[in-house]
Design a protein around this motif. Structure first.
Motif, PDB file in Angstrom:
ATOM      1  N   ALA A   1       0.829  -1.212   0.000  1.00  0.00           N
ATOM      2  CA  ALA A   1       0.000   0.000   0.000  1.00  0.00           C
ATOM      3  C   ALA A   1       0.860   1.257   0.000  1.00  0.00           C
ATOM      4  CB  ALA A   1      -0.945  -0.022   1.199  1.00  0.00           C
ATOM      5  N   VAL A   2       1.951   1.244   0.778  1.00  0.00           N
ATOM      6  CA  VAL A   2       2.876   2.388   0.788  1.00  0.00           C
ATOM      7  C   VAL A   2       3.456   2.583  -0.611  1.00  0.00           C
ATOM      8  CG1 VAL A   2       5.116   3.212   1.652  1.00  0.00           C
ATOM      9  CG2 VAL A   2       3.429   2.273   3.249  1.00  0.00           C
ATOM     10  N   LEU A   3       3.895   1.500  -1.230  1.00  0.00           N
ATOM     11  CA  LEU A   3       4.454   1.577  -2.586  1.00  0.00           C
ATOM     12  C   LEU A   3       3.414   2.100  -3.574  1.00  0.00           C
ATOM     13  CD1 LEU A   3       6.903   1.036  -4.428  1.00  0.00           C
ATOM     14  CD2 LEU A   3       6.028  -1.281  -4.735  1.00  0.00           C
ATOM     15  N   GLU A   4       2.190   1.619  -3.460  1.00  0.00           N
ATOM     16  CA  GLU A   4       1.119   2.076  -4.358  1.00  0.00           C
ATOM     17  C   GLU A   4       0.897   3.585  -4.231  1.00  0.00           C
ATOM     18  OE1 GLU A   4      -3.700   1.603  -4.613  1.00  0.00           O
ATOM     19  OE2 GLU A   4      -2.566  -0.196  -4.091  1.00  0.00           O
ATOM     20  N   LEU A   5       0.787   4.076  -3.006  1.00  0.00           N
ATOM     21  CA  LEU A   5       0.575   5.514  -2.803  1.00  0.00           C
ATOM     22  C   LEU A   5       1.800   6.332  -3.205  1.00  0.00           C
ATOM     23  CD1 LEU A   5      -1.387   5.811   0.563  1.00  0.00           C
ATOM     24  CD2 LEU A   5      -2.235   6.136  -1.763  1.00  0.00           C
ATOM     25  N   ALA A   6       2.992   5.792  -2.939  1.00  0.00           N
ATOM     26  CA  ALA A   6       4.227   6.522  -3.254  1.00  0.00           C
ATOM     27  C   ALA A   6       4.408   6.695  -4.755  1.00  0.00           C
ATOM     28  CB  ALA A   6       5.427   5.804  -2.654  1.00  0.00           C
ATOM     29  N   GLN A   7       3.780   5.827  -5.546  1.00  0.00           N
ATOM     30  CA  GLN A   7       3.877   5.934  -6.992  1.00  0.00           C
ATOM     31  C   GLN A   7       2.768   6.806  -7.585  1.00  0.00           C
ATOM     32  OE1 GLN A   7       4.216   1.562  -7.585  1.00  0.00           O
ATOM     33  NE2 GLN A   7       6.082   2.067  -8.717  1.00  0.00           N
ATOM     34  N   ALA A   8       1.915   7.362  -6.727  1.00  0.00           N
ATOM     35  CA  ALA A   8       0.855   8.258  -7.193  1.00  0.00           C
ATOM     36  C   ALA A   8       1.472   9.560  -7.696  1.00  0.00           C
ATOM     37  CB  ALA A   8      -0.131   8.542  -6.060  1.00  0.00           C
ATOM     38  N   ASP A   9       0.760  10.239  -8.581  1.00  0.00           N
ATOM     39  CA  ASP A   9       1.277  11.460  -9.200  1.00  0.00           C
ATOM     40  C   ASP A   9       1.623  12.560  -8.205  1.00  0.00           C
ATOM     41  OD1 ASP A   9       1.096  10.361 -11.722  1.00  0.00           O
ATOM     42  OD2 ASP A   9      -0.893  11.190 -12.107  1.00  0.00           O
ATOM     43  N   ASP A  10       0.881  12.648  -7.110  1.00  0.00           N
ATOM     44  CA  ASP A  10       1.118  13.739  -6.168  1.00  0.00           C
ATOM     45  C   ASP A  10       2.103  13.377  -5.053  1.00  0.00           C
ATOM     46  OD1 ASP A  10      -0.771  11.950  -5.183  1.00  0.00           O
ATOM     47  OD2 ASP A  10      -1.967  13.485  -4.184  1.00  0.00           O
TER      48      ASP A  10
ATOM     49  N   ARG B   1      14.230  -0.498  -0.539  1.00  0.00           N
ATOM     50  CA  ARG B   1      14.797  -0.957  -1.805  1.00  0.00           C
ATOM     51  C   ARG B   1      13.734  -0.944  -2.911  1.00  0.00           C
ATOM     52  NH1 ARG B   1      16.672  -5.667   0.002  1.00  0.00           N
ATOM     53  NH2 ARG B   1      18.280  -4.555   1.119  1.00  0.00           N
ATOM     54  N   ARG B   2      12.535  -1.431  -2.590  1.00  0.00           N
ATOM     55  CA  ARG B   2      11.438  -1.439  -3.570  1.00  0.00           C
ATOM     56  C   ARG B   2      11.064  -0.021  -4.003  1.00  0.00           C
ATOM     57  NH1 ARG B   2       6.526  -4.648  -1.178  1.00  0.00           N
ATOM     58  NH2 ARG B   2       5.657  -4.223  -3.239  1.00  0.00           N
ATOM     59  N   LEU B   3      11.007   0.888  -3.042  1.00  0.00           N
ATOM     60  CA  LEU B   3      10.664   2.280  -3.350  1.00  0.00           C
ATOM     61  C   LEU B   3      11.726   2.920  -4.237  1.00  0.00           C
ATOM     62  CD1 LEU B   3       9.404   3.250   0.196  1.00  0.00           C
ATOM     63  CD2 LEU B   3       8.006   3.379  -1.878  1.00  0.00           C
ATOM     64  N   LEU B   4      12.987   2.729  -3.885  1.00  0.00           N
ATOM     65  CA  LEU B   4      14.073   3.313  -4.676  1.00  0.00           C
ATOM     66  C   LEU B   4      14.092   2.727  -6.087  1.00  0.00           C
ATOM     67  CD1 LEU B   4      16.858   3.436  -1.940  1.00  0.00           C
ATOM     68  CD2 LEU B   4      15.643   5.387  -2.943  1.00  0.00           C
ATOM     69  N   ASP B   5      13.843   1.417  -6.202  1.00  0.00           N
ATOM     70  CA  ASP B   5      13.786   0.773  -7.528  1.00  0.00           C
ATOM     71  C   ASP B   5      12.637   1.338  -8.361  1.00  0.00           C
ATOM     72  OD1 ASP B   5      15.981  -0.796  -6.931  1.00  0.00           O
ATOM     73  OD2 ASP B   5      14.811  -2.620  -6.530  1.00  0.00           O
ATOM     74  N   ALA B   6      11.573   1.807  -7.689  1.00  0.00           N
ATOM     75  CA  ALA B   6      10.420   2.381  -8.388  1.00  0.00           C
ATOM     76  C   ALA B   6      10.609   3.879  -8.664  1.00  0.00           C
ATOM     77  CB  ALA B   6       9.153   2.158  -7.574  1.00  0.00           C
ATOM     78  N   GLY B   7      11.771   4.415  -8.246  1.00  0.00           N
ATOM     79  CA  GLY B   7      12.059   5.822  -8.510  1.00  0.00           C
ATOM     80  C   GLY B   7      11.540   6.789  -7.466  1.00  0.00           C
ATOM     81  N   VAL B   8      11.213   6.287  -6.283  1.00  0.00           N
ATOM     82  CA  VAL B   8      10.662   7.126  -5.212  1.00  0.00           C
ATOM     83  C   VAL B   8      11.770   7.469  -4.211  1.00  0.00           C
ATOM     84  CG1 VAL B   8       8.976   7.254  -3.330  1.00  0.00           C
ATOM     85  CG2 VAL B   8       8.409   6.004  -5.436  1.00  0.00           C
ATOM     86  N   PRO B   9      12.029   8.761  -3.963  1.00  0.00           N
ATOM     87  CA  PRO B   9      12.984   9.136  -2.921  1.00  0.00           C
ATOM     88  C   PRO B   9      12.482   8.680  -1.547  1.00  0.00           C
ATOM     89  CG  PRO B   9      12.501  11.004  -4.346  1.00  0.00           C
ATOM     90  CD  PRO B   9      11.512   9.929  -4.679  1.00  0.00           C
ATOM     91  N   VAL B  10      13.405   8.195  -0.712  1.00  0.00           N
ATOM     92  CA  VAL B  10      13.030   7.650   0.593  1.00  0.00           C
ATOM     93  C   VAL B  10      13.668   8.458   1.715  1.00  0.00           C
ATOM     94  CG1 VAL B  10      13.145   5.620   2.086  1.00  0.00           C
ATOM     95  CG2 VAL B  10      12.783   5.334  -0.369  1.00  0.00           C
ATOM     96  N   ILE B  11      12.850   8.787   2.691  1.00  0.00           N
ATOM     97  CA  ILE B  11      13.320   9.450   3.909  1.00  0.00           C
ATOM     98  C   ILE B  11      13.412   8.367   4.977  1.00  0.00           C
ATOM     99  CG2 ILE B  11      12.825  11.185   5.660  1.00  0.00           C
ATOM    100  CD1 ILE B  11      11.083  12.601   3.479  1.00  0.00           C
ATOM    101  N   SER B  12      14.582   8.277   5.607  1.00  0.00           N
ATOM    102  CA  SER B  12      14.779   7.261   6.638  1.00  0.00           C
ATOM    103  C   SER B  12      15.750   7.785   7.688  1.00  0.00           C
ATOM    104  CB  SER B  12      15.298   5.963   6.022  1.00  0.00           C
ATOM    105  OG  SER B  12      16.505   6.184   5.335  1.00  0.00           O
ATOM    106  N   LEU B  13      15.922   6.984   8.722  1.00  0.00           N
ATOM    107  CA  LEU B  13      16.783   7.361   9.835  1.00  0.00           C
ATOM    108  C   LEU B  13      18.236   7.441   9.384  1.00  0.00           C
ATOM    109  CD1 LEU B  13      16.394   7.920  12.864  1.00  0.00           C
ATOM    110  CD2 LEU B  13      16.976   5.532  13.269  1.00  0.00           C
ATOM    111  N   ARG B  14      18.877   8.538   9.760  1.00  0.00           N
ATOM    112  CA  ARG B  14      20.316   8.720   9.528  1.00  0.00           C
ATOM    113  C   ARG B  14      20.927   9.111  10.861  1.00  0.00           C
ATOM    114  NH1 ARG B  14      21.056  10.634   4.060  1.00  0.00           N
ATOM    115  NH2 ARG B  14      20.357   8.870   2.806  1.00  0.00           N
ATOM    116  N   GLY B  15      21.860   8.336  11.310  1.00  0.00           N
ATOM    117  CA  GLY B  15      22.456   8.644  12.609  1.00  0.00           C
ATOM    118  C   GLY B  15      21.511   8.245  13.733  1.00  0.00           C
ATOM    119  N   ARG B  16      21.663   8.886  14.849  1.00  0.00           N
ATOM    120  CA  ARG B  16      20.922   8.488  16.045  1.00  0.00           C
ATOM    121  C   ARG B  16      19.438   8.855  15.968  1.00  0.00           C
ATOM    122  NH1 ARG B  16      23.977   9.742  21.227  1.00  0.00           N
ATOM    123  NH2 ARG B  16      24.915   7.763  20.709  1.00  0.00           N
ATOM    124  N   ASN B  17      19.129  10.109  15.662  1.00  0.00           N
ATOM    125  CA  ASN B  17      17.716  10.505  15.665  1.00  0.00           C
ATOM    126  C   ASN B  17      17.417  11.601  14.637  1.00  0.00           C
ATOM    127  OD1 ASN B  17      19.052  12.532  16.982  1.00  0.00           O
ATOM    128  ND2 ASN B  17      17.767  12.524  18.801  1.00  0.00           N
TER     129      ASN B  17
END
Length: 125
Positions: free
Chosen positions: A80-89, A102-118
């Motif tokens: 569901a996340v992948l489906e919405l992330a591929q939406a036009d908006d 990995r799936r999101l990046l392969d689909a061309g979607v930039p991903v925000i995730s944890l970097r460092g401690r917080n």
């Protein structure tokens, strides 16, 4: 629009991340946060348990108040996340789940995730 995964909404408890403050820092012009209905259901199931995970899921449920919950064709939260992330908006997705990232990046979607401690950071496809 930024799409949030279950574990993103649990980050405040599990990773000591001030989620929306961090999202505003990395993407200050965001106008909408969205979570799939499958994420809402997953949080509800996890919140019914006990321990730290249930507490984190309960906080995640509270954070859903700041999100628009959208129905999707997919029943499984990651799909569901992948489906919405591929939406036009959609512009980005937020997750710490490595296979989903990995799936999101392969689909061309930039991903925000944890970097460092917080802190959050953006990974471009």
């Amino acid at each position: 629009m930024i799409v949030l995964d279950t574990n993103a909404l649990m980050m405040p408890v599990e990773c000591n991340v001030r989620l929306f403050e961090e999202l505003d820092r990395v993407l200050p012009d965001t106008t909408e946060y969205v979570a799939p209905a499958a994420v809402r259901e997953e949080l509800a199931k996890l919140a019914d348990g006990a321990g730290a995970e249930a507490t984190a899921a309960s906080v995640g449920q509270d954070l859903l108040d700041r999100c628009t919950v959208r129905e999707t064709a997919a029943d499984y939260a990651d799909d569901a996340v992948l489906e919405l992330a591929q939406a036009d908006d959609a512009t980005h997705a937020v997750t710490n789940d490595t296979p989903l990232k990995r799936r999101l990046l392969d689909a061309g979607v930039p991903v925000i995730s944890l970097r460092g401690r917080n802190k959050l950071g953006i990974t471009q496809p």
